[in-house]
Design an enzyme around this catalytic site. Structure first.
Site, PDB file in Angstrom:
ATOM      1  N   TYR A   1      13.936  28.375 -23.848  1.00 36.97           N
ATOM      2  CA  TYR A   1      14.728  29.612 -23.783  1.00 36.97           C
ATOM      3  C   TYR A   1      15.477  29.696 -22.458  1.00 36.97           C
ATOM      4  O   TYR A   1      16.664  30.046 -22.428  1.00 36.97           O
ATOM      5  CB  TYR A   1      13.785  30.799 -23.947  1.00 36.97           C
TER       6      TYR A   1
ATOM      7  N   SER B   1      18.849  36.443 -18.958  1.00 38.86           N
ATOM      8  CA  SER B   1      17.460  36.688 -18.600  1.00 38.86           C
ATOM      9  C   SER B   1      17.174  36.080 -17.240  1.00 38.86           C
ATOM     10  O   SER B   1      17.855  35.131 -16.820  1.00 38.86           O
ATOM     11  CB  SER B   1      16.542  36.053 -19.658  1.00 38.86           C
TER      12      SER B   1
END
Length: 216
Positions: free
Chosen positions: A143, A130
């Protein structure tokens, strides 16, 4: 006929990648905590379970080897963590350990099991990452840190396994359940569907460029 393992294939990007590879003629071994035992389509071998379970990881690799080969491992399964995303000052540490277990430790453990077969067939390892791994977004510390760790592990693996292809792949913001959980109460209908990135993914595994970070 090449064989792939894709984790987290019950929905979202994992499901889209599974359909794309199966349509292209691959045999695809898939897992997911909410996956059913029935094949979703021809060429797909479901192995329901949780990738953090050591016995389940063994079952995934064994299912792939039963086809005669293993050419590709896609570490797609992941968890976001709390929703909404808390600042690091308030991040629950027990949850942070879970986020790292799913996004970092389990993919590495599965990769370790798959490496002997991947080496035999000039295989490839894809880890879905990501932009949160490389950009500092408020609220994304847990995250993002996990994805950054997964990227660095991939980078080192690429150096240690020069005969393989190792890619850490950023698919961009997609219209998935996880993305909706990241922005609770917001309309994410402007994000593209996961199926929009599958042509670029197929090009990647077909063209086999040098190991590295890839943005679909």
């Amino acid at each position: 006929m090449p064989t792939a393992i894709i984790t987290g294939a019950s929905r979202g990007l994992g499901r889209a990648l599974t359909s794309a590879l199966a349509t292209a003629g691959w045999t695809v071994v898939v897992d997911g905590r909410t996956l059913t035992a029935a094949p979703a389509e021809p060429g797909v071998i479901p192995v329901p379970g949780d990738v953090t379970d050591p016995d389940h990881r063994v079952a995934l690799v064994e299912a792939a080897l039963a086809t005669g080969r293993l050419d590709l491992l896609v570490n797609n399964a992941g968890i976001l963590g709390p929703s909404p995303q808390p600042p690091l000052a308030d991040y629950p540490l027990a949850t942070l350990r879970d986020v790292f277990e799913v996004n970092v430790v389990a993919p590495l453990a599965l990769t370790q099991l798959a490496l002997p077969a991947l080496r035999k067939h000039d295989g490839a390892v894809v880890t879905i990452t990501s932009d949160a791994a490389v950009e500092a977004y408020a609220g994304w510390g847990g995250y993002g840190a996990a994805k950054a760790a997964a990227e660095q592990a991939s980078h080192v693996l690429a150096v240690e396994e020069p005969d393989l292809r190792v890619w850490w792949v950023d698919p961009g913001d997609l219209r998935t359940q996880m993305h909706a959980e990241a922005f609770p109460g917001e309309d994410i209908s402007d994000r593209p569907l996961p199926e929009t990135v599958t042509p670029a993914f197929l090009d990647l595994v077909t063209a086999r460029p040098a190991s590295g970070r890839v943005r679909l």
